[in-house]
Design a protein around this motif. Structure first.
Motif, PDB file in Angstrom:
ATOM      1  N   THR A 205       0.821  -1.210   0.000  1.00  0.00           N
ATOM      2  CA  THR A 205       0.000   0.000   0.000  1.00  0.00           C
ATOM      3  C   THR A 205       0.858   1.264   0.000  1.00  0.00           C
ATOM      4  O   THR A 205       0.316   2.368  -0.036  1.00  0.00           O
TER       5      THR A 205
ATOM      6  N   LYS B  32     -17.618  -2.209  -4.440  1.00  0.00           N
ATOM      7  CA  LYS B  32     -16.578  -1.845  -3.489  1.00  0.00           C
ATOM      8  C   LYS B  32     -16.651  -2.792  -2.304  1.00  0.00           C
ATOM      9  O   LYS B  32     -17.741  -3.176  -1.882  1.00  0.00           O
TER      10      LYS B  32
ATOM     11  N   ASP C 142     -11.438  -1.474  -1.461  1.00  0.00           N
ATOM     12  CA  ASP C 142     -11.026  -1.873  -2.801  1.00  0.00           C
ATOM     13  C   ASP C 142     -12.240  -1.851  -3.722  1.00  0.00           C
ATOM     14  O   ASP C 142     -13.371  -2.013  -3.279  1.00  0.00           O
ATOM     15  N   GLN C 143     -11.976  -1.662  -4.996  1.00  0.00           N
ATOM     16  CA  GLN C 143     -13.072  -1.667  -5.959  1.00  0.00           C
ATOM     17  C   GLN C 143     -12.777  -2.661  -7.069  1.00  0.00           C
ATOM     18  O   GLN C 143     -11.665  -2.703  -7.613  1.00  0.00           O
TER      19      GLN C 143
ATOM     20  N   TRP D 144     -10.120  -7.799 -10.509  1.00  0.00           N
ATOM     21  CA  TRP D 144      -9.569  -6.833  -9.551  1.00  0.00           C
ATOM     22  C   TRP D 144      -8.423  -6.101 -10.190  1.00  0.00           C
ATOM     23  O   TRP D 144      -7.675  -6.680 -10.963  1.00  0.00           O
ATOM     24  N   GLY D 145      -8.386  -4.881  -9.872  1.00  0.00           N
ATOM     25  CA  GLY D 145      -9.261  -3.958  -9.198  1.00  0.00           C
ATOM     26  C   GLY D 145      -8.433  -2.711  -8.919  1.00  0.00           C
ATOM     27  O   GLY D 145      -7.388  -2.450  -9.484  1.00  0.00           O
ATOM     28  N   TRP D 146      -8.943  -1.911  -7.998  1.00  0.00           N
ATOM     29  CA  TRP D 146      -8.259  -0.706  -7.524  1.00  0.00           C
ATOM     30  C   TRP D 146      -8.201  -0.774  -6.003  1.00  0.00           C
ATOM     31  O   TRP D 146      -9.165  -1.216  -5.362  1.00  0.00           O
ATOM     32  N   ASP D 147      -7.104  -0.313  -5.440  1.00  0.00           N
ATOM     33  CA  ASP D 147      -7.048  -0.234  -3.987  1.00  0.00           C
ATOM     34  C   ASP D 147      -7.585   1.117  -3.529  1.00  0.00           C
ATOM     35  O   ASP D 147      -8.039   1.936  -4.330  1.00  0.00           O
TER      36      ASP D 147
ATOM     37  N   TYR E 281      -4.512  -2.762  -9.610  1.00  0.00           N
ATOM     38  CA  TYR E 281      -3.722  -3.971  -9.385  1.00  0.00           C
ATOM     39  C   TYR E 281      -4.402  -5.140 -10.076  1.00  0.00           C
ATOM     40  O   TYR E 281      -5.569  -5.073 -10.456  1.00  0.00           O
TER      41      TYR E 281
END
Lengths: 161, 208
Positions: free
Chosen positions: A84, B35, B45-46, B74-77, B83
């Motif tokens: 992250t 989400k 996450d989305q 997946w996806g977005w953090d 990612y």
């Protein structure tokens, strides 16, 4: 330029199993669990203790390895590790997030194996396969549930971090 | 993202035998999806919803397969970074290939049986989403479409049903199991001190 390019694309590592995890930014990693269940705590404790067998020293606290668990649903995975907070070049990670999925039933040993596995990713380990773990004793395997890093894993952590 | 998944297939036979649904399809569109998570879970996450036109159904596993289906990727953090799961790259509009799918038991969407569960056809040649260093990848990558299709048809021929490897599906944990499963005797020293103090996770991207 490379960083800008990387930001535009989904990220993943593409290397051998020895350095196919997330590269931590140093060999001193603080571990912190957030509202974990008993199973998540069990997995975290075991993963941390296994990491201690390597060149990485661990402590309790935030800012390096952050552990969460929840029923994330029927999504096809038991756990994952991701970064992250990458450094500017996306070559090493300051904060690595570990998530354990409570959805699927796992035995106590499997929870520990899962902790060992995901913490291995935080030490830059990728997956092992039968072809390179013929004695079936690495928790970095996916289709079986060994409890520990084998010497190959420990050597790889030393070489890769 | 590096995950331990329900399945890590080492043969085409096991992939075909275990995936409940196999279709040949073409990607029509992709857009942000649901989400999941929250601050207390490490961030929101989305997912990414891929609309797949089903060109043909090779295995339907008891499901009614629609002419188009929504496939979750997946996806977005929480920071908006994209990612992908293991080596499964994001689907692109126009992609055509074989999709090895399962139905999410709680949602209307479909998902890959594993991150290994997509075989694209590019210029008539197969492109596997499996780990290039793993045993499945060389069994799929770089074959002609006709050759790979013939193997799928052979494996799915009812006459060969007894030869298919079908791995057991994961069993959802009950509420009690989610709380704590019985210890099975494996020994490991547990570090002293509480690690679960309920405090807020470190905001990210980190300011430290």
């Amino acid at each position: 330029m490379s960083a800008a390019f990387a930001l535009c694309l989904p990220f993943t590592a593409n290397a051998g199993h020895d350095d196919n995890g997330t590269d931590p930014d140093n060999r001193s990693q603080a571990v912190k669990g957030f509202n974990l269940t008993a199973n998540g705590t069990k997995a975290m404790n075991h993963g941390k203790s296994q990491l201690e067998r390597s060149v990485i020293t661990t402590s309790w606290g935030g800012g390096d390895i952050e552990v969460y668990d929840k029923d994330y649903g029927d999504n096809g995975w038991h756990g994952y590790a991701d970064c992250t907070d990458w450094n500017a070049l996306w070559t090493s990670c300051d904060i690595i997030r570990v998530r354990f999925n409570q959805y699927s039933y796992k035995t106590s040993s499997q929870w520990k194996s899962l902790g060992c596995h995901e913490f291995g990713h935080t030490a830059d380990l990728g997956h092992r396969a039968r072809s390179n773990d013929t004695d079936n004793n690495s928790c970095m395997r996916e289709e079986i549930w060994p409890l520990y890093y084998d010497q190959h894993d420990l050597n790889a952590i030393k070489a890769g971090t | 993202m590096h995950a331990r998944e329900d399945f890590n297939f080492t043969t085409v036979n096991a992939l075909v035998g275990t995936a409940p649904v196999i279709v040949k399809g073409t990607v029509l569109s992709a857009e942000p999806g649901r989400k999941v998570g929250g601050v207390e879970d490490g961030g929101v996450d989305q997912a990414r919803n891929v609309t797949l036109r089903v060109d043909s159904v090779l295995k339907k596993g008891g499901y009614t397969i629609p002419s188009t289906l929504t496939l979750e990727e997946w996806g977005w953090d929480a920071a908006g970074n994209a990612y992908q799961m293991e080596h499964l790259t994001w689907s692109q509009v126009g992609d055509t290939g074989y999709y090895f799918l399962d139905k999410d038991v709680m949602l209307t969407t479909w998902r890959y049986a594993s991150s290994q569960g997509r075989v694209l056809i590019k210029d008539g040649v197969t492109k596997s989403s499996a780990d290039p260093d793993g045993p499945l990848f060389p069994l799929i990558e770089g074959r002609t479409n006709s050759d790979f299709y013939a193997e799928l048809k052979r494996l799915l021929d009812p006459a060969n049903a007894g030869q298919l490897t079908v791995l057991p599906q994961p069993v959802p944990a009950s509420g009690e199991q989610q709380n704590e499963v019985p210890d099975d005797g494996a020994t490991e020293p547990v570090p002293d001190g509480s690690t679960d103090d309920g405090s807020e996770p470190t905001p990210y991207p980190s300011s430290t």
